[in-house]
Design a protein around this motif. Structure first.
Motif, PDB file in Angstrom:
ATOM      1  N   LEU A 231       0.878  -1.167   0.000  1.00  0.00           N
ATOM      2  CA  LEU A 231       0.000   0.000   0.000  1.00  0.00           C
ATOM      3  C   LEU A 231       0.909   1.208   0.000  1.00  0.00           C
ATOM      4  O   LEU A 231       1.901   1.244   0.728  1.00  0.00           O
ATOM      5  N   SER A 232       0.591   2.213  -0.777  1.00  0.00           N
ATOM      6  CA  SER A 232       1.437   3.397  -0.866  1.00  0.00           C
ATOM      7  C   SER A 232       0.680   4.610  -0.341  1.00  0.00           C
ATOM      8  O   SER A 232      -0.468   4.842  -0.719  1.00  0.00           O
ATOM      9  N   PHE A 233       1.345   5.355   0.544  1.00  0.00           N
ATOM     10  CA  PHE A 233       0.797   6.581   1.100  1.00  0.00           C
ATOM     11  C   PHE A 233       1.672   7.740   0.681  1.00  0.00           C
ATOM     12  O   PHE A 233       2.895   7.688   0.828  1.00  0.00           O
ATOM     13  N   SER A 234       1.062   8.786   0.173  1.00  0.00           N
ATOM     14  CA  SER A 234       1.788   9.950  -0.312  1.00  0.00           C
ATOM     15  C   SER A 234       1.732  11.078   0.714  1.00  0.00           C
ATOM     16  O   SER A 234       0.675  11.363   1.282  1.00  0.00           O
ATOM     17  N   VAL A 235       2.899  11.688   0.944  1.00  0.00           N
ATOM     18  CA  VAL A 235       2.994  12.901   1.756  1.00  0.00           C
ATOM     19  C   VAL A 235       3.545  13.999   0.856  1.00  0.00           C
ATOM     20  O   VAL A 235       3.949  13.740  -0.273  1.00  0.00           O
TER      21      VAL A 235
ATOM     22  N   GLU B 110       8.843  14.936   5.134  1.00  0.00           N
ATOM     23  CA  GLU B 110       7.751  14.201   5.778  1.00  0.00           C
ATOM     24  C   GLU B 110       7.961  12.696   5.673  1.00  0.00           C
ATOM     25  O   GLU B 110       7.646  11.964   6.611  1.00  0.00           O
ATOM     26  N   VAL B 111       8.485  12.225   4.530  1.00  0.00           N
ATOM     27  CA  VAL B 111       8.833  10.807   4.406  1.00  0.00           C
ATOM     28  C   VAL B 111       9.864  10.448   5.469  1.00  0.00           C
ATOM     29  O   VAL B 111       9.723   9.466   6.195  1.00  0.00           O
TER      30      VAL B 111
ATOM     31  N   THR C 263       9.051   8.015   8.648  1.00  0.00           N
ATOM     32  CA  THR C 263       9.881   6.805   8.667  1.00  0.00           C
ATOM     33  C   THR C 263      10.617   6.690   9.996  1.00  0.00           C
ATOM     34  O   THR C 263      10.620   5.620  10.629  1.00  0.00           O
ATOM     35  N   ASN C 264      11.208   7.778  10.454  1.00  0.00           N
ATOM     36  CA  ASN C 264      11.931   7.769  11.723  1.00  0.00           C
ATOM     37  C   ASN C 264      11.017   7.468  12.901  1.00  0.00           C
ATOM     38  O   ASN C 264      11.397   6.733  13.820  1.00  0.00           O
ATOM     39  N   VAL C 265       9.816   8.021  12.905  1.00  0.00           N
ATOM     40  CA  VAL C 265       8.853   7.754  13.978  1.00  0.00           C
ATOM     41  C   VAL C 265       8.481   6.270  13.989  1.00  0.00           C
ATOM     42  O   VAL C 265       8.443   5.633  15.048  1.00  0.00           O
ATOM     43  N   LEU C 266       8.207   5.720  12.819  1.00  0.00           N
ATOM     44  CA  LEU C 266       7.827   4.306  12.732  1.00  0.00           C
ATOM     45  C   LEU C 266       8.966   3.394  13.204  1.00  0.00           C
ATOM     46  O   LEU C 266       8.730   2.431  13.940  1.00  0.00           O
TER      47      LEU C 266
END
Length: 128
Positions: A75-79, A84-85, A89-92
């Protein structure tokens, strides 16, 4: 014509719902429950009206952890930005989710990272 929604099964419906609400700003409807089959579902709506149906029922079979198989790949989510990517990514990663690749610019020009959701579904984060 447009895709109305994509559906995935999960063994932990509430955990997957929480993941998409927390990190991807999903808005959930009320849980549906079918007492005859044990099916439980939520529809999660994202910005732009994209929807993901997450479903659970007794006796689901576990998915194999193979990323190179036929069928739904990710699944692809766009920011809006590369920053923001990087940030999401760092938070995840900090929260314990597995990073598969990136953040990086791919050969076809996308700036993306790929992580796994709680069930091992590949999620691609891309900058517009």
């Amino acid at each position: 014509m447009r895709i109305d929604h994509i559906a995935i099964y999960t063994k932990n419906l509430e955990n997957l719902k929480y993941f998409y609400e927390k990190y991807f700003n999903a808005v959930s409807n009320e849980k549906y429950f079918n007492p005859k089959t044990g099916l439980e579902t939520y529809f999660l709506t994202f910005e732009g009206e994209s929807r993901l149906e997450i479903m659970s029922r007794p006796n689901l079979i576990e998915n194999q952890e193979i990323n190179l198989m036929c069928g739904l790949t990710h699944l692809s989510f766009s920011v809006k930005t590369k920053a923001e990517v990087d940030s999401l990514t760092n938070v995840l990663i900090k929260d314990g989710y597995k990073l598969l690749s990136g953040p990086r610019t791919t050969g076809d020009g996308y700036y993306e990272s790929c992580i796994l959701d709680p069930d091992g579904n590949q999620i691609e984060l891309v900058a517009e």
